[in-house]
Scaffold this motif. Sequence first.
Motif, short mmCIF file in Angstrom:
data_model
loop_
_atom_site.label_atom_id
_atom_site.label_comp_id
_atom_site.label_asym_id
_atom_site.label_seq_id
_atom_site.Cartn_x
_atom_site.Cartn_y
_atom_site.Cartn_z
N THR A 15 6.87 4.32 48.27
CA THR A 15 7.72 3.76 47.99
C THR A 15 8.20 2.75 47.28
O THR A 15 7.25 1.92 47.32
CB THR A 15 8.98 4.27 48.93
OG1 THR A 15 8.88 3.18 49.21
CG2 THR A 15 9.04 5.66 49.07
N GLY A 16 8.50 3.02 45.92
CA GLY A 16 8.85 1.57 45.21
C GLY A 16 9.81 1.26 44.64
O GLY A 16 10.83 3.06 44.18
N ILE A 28 3.92 -5.69 41.15
CA ILE A 28 2.46 -6.64 41.83
C ILE A 28 1.28 -6.82 41.57
O ILE A 28 0.69 -5.32 41.34
CB ILE A 28 2.68 -6.08 43.32
CG1 ILE A 28 4.19 -6.14 44.31
CG2 ILE A 28 2.16 -7.18 44.13
CD1 ILE A 28 4.57 -6.12 45.33
N ARG A 29 0.96 -7.29 41.13
CA ARG A 29 -0.81 -7.85 40.54
C ARG A 29 -1.83 -7.58 41.67
O ARG A 29 -1.74 -8.94 42.66
CB ARG A 29 -1.13 -8.83 39.68
CG ARG A 29 -2.74 -8.24 39.00
CD ARG A 29 -2.75 -9.56 37.99
NE ARG A 29 -3.60 -10.48 38.83
CZ ARG A 29 -3.20 -11.83 38.82
NH1 ARG A 29 -2.18 -11.91 37.63
NH2 ARG A 29 -3.54 -12.54 39.70
N ARG A 30 -2.97 -6.69 42.08
CA ARG A 30 -4.15 -7.31 43.02
C ARG A 30 -4.48 -7.60 42.47
O ARG A 30 -4.97 -6.66 41.63
CB ARG A 30 -3.22 -6.13 44.37
CG ARG A 30 -1.56 -6.26 44.47
CD ARG A 30 -2.08 -5.07 45.90
NE ARG A 30 -1.04 -5.16 47.00
CZ ARG A 30 0.81 -4.84 46.97
NH1 ARG A 30 0.62 -3.90 45.00
NH2 ARG A 30 1.54 -4.42 47.32
N ASP A 31 -6.08 -8.61 43.31
CA ASP A 31 -7.09 -8.58 42.65
C ASP A 31 -7.85 -8.62 43.64
O ASP A 31 -7.53 -8.92 44.91
CB ASP A 31 -7.26 -9.89 42.08
CG ASP A 31 -6.02 -10.18 40.93
OD1 ASP A 31 -5.59 -9.61 40.03
OD2 ASP A 31 -5.57 -11.40 41.40
N GLY A 42 7.05 -2.04 46.57
CA GLY A 42 7.52 -0.58 47.45
C GLY A 42 6.63 -1.18 48.55
O GLY A 42 5.85 -2.70 49.50
N GLY A 43 6.69 0.03 49.64
CA GLY A 43 5.89 0.02 50.99
C GLY A 43 4.78 0.40 50.77
O GLY A 43 5.03 1.41 50.36
N ASN A 44 3.57 -0.02 51.60
CA ASN A 44 2.53 1.06 51.92
C ASN A 44 3.55 2.31 52.57
O ASN A 44 3.62 2.20 53.68
CB ASN A 44 1.73 0.79 52.48
CG ASN A 44 0.58 -0.22 51.48
OD1 ASN A 44 0.25 0.24 49.93
ND2 ASN A 44 -0.22 -1.23 51.43
N PRO A 45 2.38 3.73 52.90
CA PRO A 45 2.92 4.86 53.96
C PRO A 45 2.29 4.47 55.28
O PRO A 45 3.48 5.01 56.08
CB PRO A 45 2.38 5.77 53.37
CG PRO A 45 1.72 5.55 52.87
CD PRO A 45 1.49 4.01 52.05
N ASP A 46 1.53 3.19 55.54
CA ASP A 46 1.58 3.28 56.95
C ASP A 46 1.65 1.74 57.20
O ASP A 46 1.45 1.76 58.73
CB ASP A 46 0.15 3.00 56.95
CG ASP A 46 -0.65 2.10 56.13
OD1 ASP A 46 -0.08 1.56 55.10
OD2 ASP A 46 -2.57 2.55 55.92
N PRO A 69 1.70 3.58 40.74
CA PRO A 69 1.49 5.42 40.10
C PRO A 69 1.45 5.14 38.61
O PRO A 69 1.59 3.98 37.78
CB PRO A 69 2.24 5.95 40.56
CG PRO A 69 3.51 5.43 41.28
CD PRO A 69 3.40 3.61 41.36
N LEU A 70 0.73 6.01 38.09
CA LEU A 70 0.73 6.05 36.55
C LEU A 70 2.19 5.93 36.22
O LEU A 70 2.42 7.30 35.41
CB LEU A 70 -0.16 7.30 36.45
CG LEU A 70 -1.25 7.25 36.44
CD1 LEU A 70 -2.25 8.51 36.26
CD2 LEU A 70 -1.75 6.07 36.12
N ILE A 71 3.35 4.84 35.30
CA ILE A 71 4.51 5.00 34.91
C ILE A 71 4.14 3.77 34.51
O ILE A 71 5.69 4.18 33.50
CB ILE A 71 5.80 4.66 36.86
CG1 ILE A 71 5.20 2.66 37.18
CG2 ILE A 71 5.84 5.71 38.02
CD1 ILE A 71 6.05 2.53 37.63
N GLY A 72 3.83 3.71 34.24
CA GLY A 72 3.95 2.69 32.52
C GLY A 72 4.15 3.14 31.24
O GLY A 72 4.89 2.94 30.81
N SER A 73 3.65 4.29 30.90
CA SER A 73 4.34 5.07 30.08
C SER A 73 5.30 5.41 29.61
O SER A 73 6.12 5.04 28.77
CB SER A 73 3.41 5.96 29.32
OG SER A 73 3.28 6.87 30.50
N ALA A 74 5.97 6.02 31.41
CA ALA A 74 7.37 6.02 31.40
C ALA A 74 8.07 4.71 31.67
O ALA A 74 9.14 4.85 30.84
CB ALA A 74 7.72 6.87 32.94
#
Length: 101
Positions: A15-16, A28-31, A42-46, A69-74
């Motif tokens: 969820t986010g 949140i950028r994760r390198d 948001g949170g990880n499901p586990d 998820p692929l929400i950039g265009s939205a």
Amino acid sequence: MTDPTTPFARVKIRTGALVFCGADVALIRRDRPAGSHDTPPGGNPDGTSEPGVIEWVHYRDAEDLPLFPLIGSAISALPAPGAPPGDRLLLPVTDANYTWV
């Protein structure tokens, strides 16, 4: 691969939420060694966590980011921050439209 005919007791989902401050959205950028990717807060499901850096990005620039998820265009298509989304259906995430890192 999981047998699609086997019943399951729960479905794991991540969820986010989109958090706006004016025209900027928090991501949140994760390198990682293979590259970076961005996610909404948001949170990880586990229940695990993964370190990242919160960046504020103009919402119109979200389309150009490696966002999962692929929400950039939205996000970029919103007429204004806080406007109700139009079509809420997103494309499925596949090897053809997402680079897994």
